[in-house]
Design an enzyme around this catalytic site. Structure first.
Site, PDB file in Angstrom:
ATOM      1  N   GLY A  21       0.817  -1.195  -0.163  1.00 60.28           N
ATOM      2  CA  GLY A  21       0.033   0.185  -0.067  1.00 60.28           C
ATOM      3  C   GLY A  21       1.067   1.264   0.081  1.00 60.28           C
ATOM      4  O   GLY A  21       1.937   1.346   0.724  1.00 60.28           O
ATOM      5  N   ALA A  22       0.462   2.204  -0.952  1.00 58.69           N
ATOM      6  CA  ALA A  22       1.204   3.416  -0.951  1.00 58.69           C
ATOM      7  C   ALA A  22       0.379   4.712  -0.865  1.00 58.69           C
ATOM      8  O   ALA A  22       0.594   5.620  -1.593  1.00 58.69           O
ATOM      9  CB  ALA A  22       2.112   3.512  -2.365  1.00 58.69           C
ATOM     10  N   ILE A  29      -0.736   5.990   4.974  1.00 52.35           N
ATOM     11  CA  ILE A  29       0.172   5.307   5.789  1.00 52.35           C
ATOM     12  C   ILE A  29       1.480   5.034   4.732  1.00 52.35           C
ATOM     13  O   ILE A  29       2.604   5.395   5.365  1.00 52.35           O
ATOM     14  CB  ILE A  29      -0.243   4.182   6.564  1.00 52.35           C
ATOM     15  CG1 ILE A  29      -1.381   4.787   7.523  1.00 52.35           C
ATOM     16  CG2 ILE A  29       0.834   3.623   7.223  1.00 52.35           C
ATOM     17  CD1 ILE A  29      -2.069   3.589   8.334  1.00 52.35           C
ATOM     18  N   GLY A  30       1.283   4.460   3.695  1.00 52.45           N
ATOM     19  CA  GLY A  30       2.311   4.148   2.964  1.00 52.45           C
ATOM     20  C   GLY A  30       3.465   5.158   2.508  1.00 52.45           C
ATOM     21  O   GLY A  30       4.887   4.815   2.635  1.00 52.45           O
ATOM     22  N   LEU A  49      -4.255  14.554  -2.114  1.00 53.64           N
ATOM     23  CA  LEU A  49      -3.073  15.132  -2.011  1.00 53.64           C
ATOM     24  C   LEU A  49      -3.084  15.982  -0.675  1.00 53.64           C
ATOM     25  O   LEU A  49      -1.887  16.616  -0.034  1.00 53.64           O
ATOM     26  CB  LEU A  49      -3.242  16.378  -3.164  1.00 53.64           C
ATOM     27  CG  LEU A  49      -3.095  15.619  -4.546  1.00 53.64           C
ATOM     28  CD1 LEU A  49      -3.040  16.580  -5.412  1.00 53.64           C
ATOM     29  CD2 LEU A  49      -1.840  14.780  -4.817  1.00 53.64           C
ATOM     30  N   ARG A  52     -10.373  -5.124   3.933  1.00 53.06           N
ATOM     31  CA  ARG A  52     -10.040  -6.197   4.821  1.00 53.06           C
ATOM     32  C   ARG A  52      -9.601  -7.214   3.980  1.00 53.06           C
ATOM     33  O   ARG A  52      -9.188  -8.557   4.473  1.00 53.06           O
ATOM     34  CB  ARG A  52     -11.762  -6.414   5.411  1.00 53.06           C
ATOM     35  CG  ARG A  52     -11.248  -7.428   6.632  1.00 53.06           C
ATOM     36  CD  ARG A  52     -12.424  -7.522   7.639  1.00 53.06           C
ATOM     37  NE  ARG A  52     -13.791  -8.410   7.135  1.00 53.06           N
ATOM     38  CZ  ARG A  52     -14.702  -8.256   7.818  1.00 53.06           C
ATOM     39  NH1 ARG A  52     -15.021  -7.504   8.831  1.00 53.06           N
ATOM     40  NH2 ARG A  52     -15.692  -9.060   7.413  1.00 53.06           N
ATOM     41  N   ARG A  65      -6.091  -7.295   3.646  1.00 51.07           N
ATOM     42  CA  ARG A  65      -5.593  -7.743   4.816  1.00 51.07           C
ATOM     43  C   ARG A  65      -5.499  -9.244   4.979  1.00 51.07           C
ATOM     44  O   ARG A  65      -4.578  -9.491   5.708  1.00 51.07           O
ATOM     45  CB  ARG A  65      -6.097  -6.752   6.116  1.00 51.07           C
ATOM     46  CG  ARG A  65      -5.832  -5.387   6.019  1.00 51.07           C
ATOM     47  CD  ARG A  65      -6.351  -4.519   7.293  1.00 51.07           C
ATOM     48  NE  ARG A  65      -5.749  -3.301   7.384  1.00 51.07           N
ATOM     49  CZ  ARG A  65      -6.532  -2.399   7.118  1.00 51.07           C
ATOM     50  NH1 ARG A  65      -7.635  -2.382   6.770  1.00 51.07           N
ATOM     51  NH2 ARG A  65      -5.685  -1.174   7.325  1.00 51.07           N
ATOM     52  N   CYS A  67     -35.189  -7.251   0.244  1.00 51.64           N
ATOM     53  CA  CYS A  67     -36.577  -6.671   0.021  1.00 51.64           C
ATOM     54  C   CYS A  67     -36.659  -5.058   1.013  1.00 51.64           C
ATOM     55  O   CYS A  67     -37.581  -4.422   0.791  1.00 51.64           O
ATOM     56  CB  CYS A  67     -37.750  -7.594   0.611  1.00 51.64           C
ATOM     57  SG  CYS A  67     -36.915  -8.537   2.308  1.00 51.64           S
ATOM     58  N   CYS A  86      -4.940 -19.600  11.429  1.00 50.64           N
ATOM     59  CA  CYS A  86      -3.534 -19.864  11.961  1.00 50.64           C
ATOM     60  C   CYS A  86      -3.486 -20.885  12.954  1.00 50.64           C
ATOM     61  O   CYS A  86      -2.321 -21.533  13.479  1.00 50.64           O
ATOM     62  CB  CYS A  86      -3.011 -18.519  12.483  1.00 50.64           C
ATOM     63  SG  CYS A  86      -3.576 -18.117  14.220  1.00 50.64           S
TER      64      CYS A  86
END
EC number: 2.3.2.-
Lengths: 644, 536
Positions: free
Chosen positions: A25-26, A29-30, A58, A120, A123, A174, A439
């Site tokens: 991911g950029a 946060i990236g 931006l 998600r 992730r 519905c 896991c």
């Protein structure tokens, strides 16, 4: 790295320049993370993002400038970083991390993986890849002023999926088609309508009245009345909304009268629906034009934050239909438009259609700004929170690389210092959950479903892909013969898709072995046959937190009808959504009761701790918890949706 | 029409959702001064340039060094040897063309010598990595000029912020758990007659099921009052009884089983909060009784004029209550009923605001100021938020540093607690002392580390002695000596990134006058990822 020698051990500084890390991911946060990594001494960095740069990025994604709008985030991020730090060795991929090329071998190239994601599905996938490759993962997210960082290490900590998360909120067909009771129902309807008219048609996104509504208990007289009604109005028995619209040349007035008058009048014939509800009020184009009232505007400030009147929204509807029609025509035959909240005509259309429908169903209309938040599930995002979180990520990374995983923490960032004067709340990492269906050493789950009514395709798309996050599952029935029910190879088992599970001898107590080779993941599924699942529920994972309140006993009779009704199936979420915008529903928390929370709670354990912590300080309250949820719900930075 | 969006609206979409267009306007009018464009400094400024502050000015007398380039994203190799203020301004400016970037190639000390008034022009001054002496000098200049001052520092794996502002007033504090202002315990005349217009017994089923819960609670409250001597249900038992009373009002079908009436369920759910007695919080009451509120002069800021006007309203017109807020939550109801009810509150809020406005007018007149100098819009916003007004008053740096006024209690209390952050604060004070004595920070040169440890220890002891701080010396704290010497005053980028985010966030709170800034000292420990705030 002069300054690091002071505060970090020399060996650590050396290992930073030698090791290879992956940033997934950029975005908000990236960008921060890439900067922090190179300036901390990381030399070999690979970054992947399938997204392109938008103007609304931006205000925080500082590696991008106006001239970069429309270009690959990963590529531009790499170039911008190299400009400042030419010695770094960065590889950029403009691609989805869920692409099979990025297999376990690929992940094994790295000492450490850092997620800077906004959905998600990705992730879940990276979590599994890191478990399979046994590479430590740092997971993070921000939402407005709130943020969170945690560390996942196979066998040592909880994985991303250890705690069951409530499934993303979907709405019964519905409710969307017949009996909306909240603004969000009308907004979802308007987005479906957009796709039905201009985009990819999807049977799960019907917008016309639903005659198979389970609330209409079967009664020959009723049905007859409705049949007559639909005979009189040929338009209602249309083949498809799109074909019909096309045949009118996307005539805005005809569309308007069909959607907001005829369809509503038709709904009124289903009088059972309106015994306890306020009946909808059809709108007529001509009458509204006659009103021609001066535009009533409520709210001040930006144009986007004003609420127009019915006349205003009729105009907006007509104008946006015209614009979208010509956009579609420009694209040529068979082209489709994709709904995007940042595309003004598409957003105008949804604003107008949703508001008209809200008006019809006696709800208060909403501003374009508010509708955009709900329709796009926009999560506010600012530079400051991302900077803080990216700073925390690198510090956790340093601990991992120094071999101190035990020292790692899950860290929550508060909006302001809490009553104990803490801005950050670090919590020790929990050990893996023994029952985790991802896991655990031999992952196993139990699923309740009706084997006579569940299609193989639904097992694949809704249960295995959507619920259990697999990308390309293979399914073998443990029936002693090893019958292959689903194969990930194209052309092998497609014929099975439209058959029911019971057609393959699957019954109460059957066991299915499901493999995803890409994720190197095997899951054993125990089937429990169940005839009385709740209305609009196709399956239930045993042990999951129930998403819905129990239905009152009176509603029981409706259920058989519901099960037989394919149109009332839950609108599906991620399988149809473009991969980059498919997360968490975060809509309008102010109108949702906490009990019917619409939020995807990421890191449930973390959220839990946070609540405990808040409870300790006597700060727990409904409002507060709502605020916490989006955080736990993560959201890197962008948008994110769940409902389409 | 809402169809077109300006480029700015699009660019700032994600943040407008947090502080609104008026918050954005404040940002765009702000001029921020940054002293020292080190890694922490440029990180802070980056986070202010991106969301679009109006202008910044960097004050920095340093030349760019190789070390700077190693940890500062906004300085590059070819800027080595150039003035740091200029080099950083150029690159920061690239982030956002809406922002005007300026620089002054001077040290703050020189400016303080020659032109201290230079600093008066700024909305906010952010001082980064300042020596103690400069910090105190600048602190006193800004304190007297009423310019907020944010001191920031990254020292190895420790982050530090200190807010120095005499008085910061906040109208929109965005409280987390605000109660609605419904006045059900003491309905105003218009609300009373609106409630009267409903006849729950006489209405049809559809209307009954679409009556807003506020009306339902109000109706049953009337009934309750008549039976309970006009006392609100107070304790759990009484509230349960009251809920039961409402529950009995749910319509029943022919067989006598209750219908599903969601609006009644909603009423029952909201009983607890709806029955909170209307009253003025002690925080707001303190503001009313404050000195600023009593003595209005032509110099009094608008905030206090409006506070005084609201006080007049409370005493003369509001029957002891604040102006009605005028908003109601969304609820189950048909549009017409909801809008009618909403209008009752909204119109009352407008009436109240215009009464307040009259008070503002006469207050302004009494001190010879034009009556329009506070806008109607501001008054409305003020009235709407009257229950949430906040005033933050920090102690000055002089008070914190003086032996007479040092907040000993805060320091010793925090030392006794489990938190290690107070130790870090004392260590920072000690390295400043070290710097004063040796003109360098400890541990800058590797070969001196051992020697510096004992020198630093002397500084710690003299600091504690001078302030008469009787704090227990824990093992941790010996450990900190070593650690601090190892830092050599370094500014690791990732800690700077954290501080850059946190400090910019506080700056945005100060500039937009929304949300409540911390008061007054913030310490971040990057090793344990913990933080603490102290009032020093």
């Amino acid at each position: 790295m002069v300054q690091l020698v002071g505060s970090l051990r020399k060996e650590l500084a050396d290992s930073l320049s030698a090791c290879r890390v992956l940033v997934v991911g950029a975005g908000g946060i990236g960008c921060e993370l890439l900067k922090n990594l190179v300036l901390t001494g990381f030399k070999n960095i690979e970054v992947i993002d399938l997204d392109i740069i938008d103007v609304s990025n931006l205000n925080r994604q500082f590696l991008f400038q106006k001239k970069h709008v429309g270009k690959s985030k990963a590529q531009v991020a790499k170039e911008s970083v190299l400009q400042f730090c030419p010695t770094a060795n960065i590889t950029a991929y403009h691609d989805s991390i869920m692409n099979p090329e990025y297999n376990v071998e690929f992940f094994r190239n790295f000492m450490l993986v850092m997620n800077a994601l906004d959905n998600r599905a990705a992730r879940n996938h990276v979590n599994r890849m890191c478990l399979a490759a046994d590479i430590p993962l740092i997971e993070s997210g921000t939402a407005g002023y709130l943020g969170q960082v945690t560390v996942i290490k196979k066998g040592l900590t909880e994985c991303y999926e250890c705690q069951p998360k409530p499934t993303q909120k979907t709405f019964p067909g519905c409710t969307i088609r017949n009996t909306p009771s909240e603004p969000i129902h009308c907004i979802v309807w308007a987005k479906y309508l957009f796709n039905q008219l201009f985009g990819e048609e999807d049977a799960d996104q019907e917008v016309s009245p639903d005659t198979a509504d389970p609330e209409l208990s079967w009664n020959p007289a009723d049905t007859e009345a409705r049949a007559t009604a639909s005979d009189q109005d040929g338009d209602i028995k249309r083949v498809s909304t799109k074909d019909w619209a096309r045949s009118t040349g996307y005539d805005a007035v005809k569309l308007f009268n069909k959607l907001f008058k005829d369809d509503i009048q038709y709904l009124l014939t289903m009088d059972k629906l309106w015994k306890k509800r306020k009946a909808p009020l059809p709108l007529d184009w001509l009458e509204i034009q006659k009103l021609a009232c001066p535009q009533e505007v409520t709210g001040t400030g930006l144009k986007d934050q004003q609420v127009l009147g019915v006349a205003g929204y009729s105009q907006l509807f007509s104008r946006s239909v015209e614009t979208l029609r010509s956009m579609l025509a420009d694209k040529g035959d068979g082209a489709e438009l994709v709904w995007d909240k940042d595309d003004p005509p598409a957003m105008d259309f949804v604003t107008a259609a949703a508001n008209l429908r809200m008006h019809i169903f006696s709800m208060n209309m909403k501003s374009r700004f508010d509708i955009k938040s709900m329709a796009g599930n926009i999560i506010p995002a600012i530079a400051t929170t991302n900077a803080v979180i990216a700073g925390l990520i690198v510090l956790e990374a340093l601990k991992i690389l120094s071999g101190d995983v035990e020292q790692c923490r899950t860290i929550f960032l508060n909006k302001q210092p809490n009553p104990r004067k803490k801005l950050l709340v670090p919590c020790a990492l929990d050990p893996p959950s023994a029952n985790c269906y991802v896991c655990a050493s031999k992952p196993e789950v139990t699923v309740k479903l009706n084997v006579h009514k569940t299609l193989v395709l639904a097992l694949q798309d809704k249960i295995l892909k959507e619920k259990f996050g697999m990308v390309a599952p293979d399914v073998q029935i443990e029936d002693g013969k090893g019958t292959i029910l689903i194969s990930s190879e194209e052309g092998e088992t497609e014929a099975n898709n439209s058959k029911f599970l019971s057609d393959f001898g699957i019954r109460h107590g059957s066991r299915l072995q499901v493999d995803d080779f890409l994720q190197d993941y095997t899951l054993l599924v125990n089937v429990i046959h169940c005839e009385d699942l709740e209305k609009d529920v196709e399956f239930e994972v045993v042990g999951d937190a129930p998403d819905k309140a129990p239905t009152p006993p009176g509603a029981q009779e409706d259920k058989n009808v519901a099960n037989g009704n394919k149109d009332s199936a839950e609108p599906s979420t991620s399988s149809k959504a473009p991969a980059e915008q498919d997360d968490v529903l975060i809509v309008d928390s102010d109108e949702e009761e906490p009990s019917s929370s619409t939020m995807d709670v990421r890191m449930e354990s973390g959220g839990h701790k946070r609540k405990l912590h808040d409870a300790e300080t006597g700060e727990a309250s409904a409002k507060r918890q709502r605020l916490d949820q989006p955080l736990a719900a993560d959201e890197e930075d962008d948008d994110i949706i769940a409902l389409d | 029409m809402a169809a077109t969006k300006t480029a700015k609206e699009q660019k700032y979409d994600r943040q407008l959702r947090l502080w609104g267009d008026h918050g954005q306007e404040e940002l765009e009018n702000a001029h921020v001064c940054l002293i020292n464009s080190t890694a922490s400094g440029t990180e802070i400024l980056k986070n202010l340039v991106l969301p679009g502050i109006g202008a910044f000015t960097i004050v920095d007398g340093h030349k760019v060094s190789g070390e700077d380039v190693g940890n500062n994203f906004f300085l590059s190799n070819n800027s080595i040897g150039r003035n740091r203020a200029q080099a950083a301004t150029e690159l920061l400016q690239e982030l956002n063309t809406d922002v005007s970037g300026n620089f002054v190639e001077e040290s703050p000390d020189k400016l303080l010598d020659n032109d201290p008034e230079f600093f008066h022009r700024f909305t906010l001054v952010i001082g980064v990595q300042l020596p103690e002496s400069t910090c105190l000098r600048l602190g006193s200049v800004l304190w007297n000029a009423n310019v907020p001052f944010l001191v920031c520092r990254t020292y190895g794996l420790v982050g530090y912020m200190r807010l120095v502002v005499k008085e910061h007033t906040v109208i929109e504090s965005h409280p987390d758990n605000a109660l609605e202002d419904l006045r059900l315990d003491q309905p105003f005349a218009e609300l009373k007659s609106h409630i009267q217009s409903y006849d729950l017994e006489g209405m049809g089923k559809k209307d009954h099921g679409h009556t807003p819960w506020i009306i339902i609670v109000a109706k049953y409250l009337e009934k309750w009052f008549s039976e309970h001597n006009f006392q609100l249900p107070k304790n759990y038992k009484e509230k349960e009884a009251f809920k039961q009373l409402i529950r009995q009002g749910i319509l029943k079908n022919e067989k006598g089983t209750p219908e599903v009436e969601e609006n009644f369920e909603e009423a029952i759910k909201n009983v607890n909060t709806a029955l909170n007695p209307t009253k003025i919080s002690s925080g707001v009451d303190d503001l009313f009784n404050g000195e600023q509120c009593n003595a209005i002069t032509s110099q009094t800021p608008a905030f206090w004029v409006m506070t005084r006007a609201v006080r007049e309203f409370v005493q003369n017109d509001g029957g002891g209550n604040l102006p009605v807020r005028g908003s109601i939550p969304d609820m189950i109801a048909d549009s017409e009923k909801f809008i009618n009810l909403q209008n009752v509150y909204r119109e009352k809020a407008m009436q109240d605001a215009s009464v307040v406005s009259k008070h503002v007018e006469s207050l302004l007149q009494s001190v010879g100021k034009p009556s329009g100098s506070i806008s109607e819009q501001d008054i409305k916003l003020f009235c709407k938020n009257a229950a949430f007004l906040r005033v933050v008053r920090c102690r000055s740096l002089a008070e914190e540093y003086s032996v007479e006024t040092v907040n000993k209690d805060a320091i010793t209390c925090s030392m006794d607690g489990a938190d290690g952050e107070m130790v870090l604060y004392l260590m920072l004070r000690s390295v400043d002392r070290f710097y004063q004595q040796h003109s360098r920070y400890p541990g800058v040169y590797n070969y001196q580390v051992e020697e510096d440890i004992s020198k630093l220890k002397l500084c710690v002891n003299s600091l504690l002695q001078e302030y008469g701080l009787n704090v227990s010396v824990k093992d941790d704290y010996i450990h900190e000596l070593y650690v601090f010497c190892r830092y050599g005053a370094a500014e690791p980028h990732t800690v700077a990134s954290f501080l850059g985010g946190s400090a910019a966030q506080e700056a945005i709170k100060l500039i937009t006058r929304q949300f409540v800034p911390f008061n007054n000292t913030f310490v971040y420990n990057a090793m344990s990822q913990t933080t603490a705030t102290f009032q020093l």
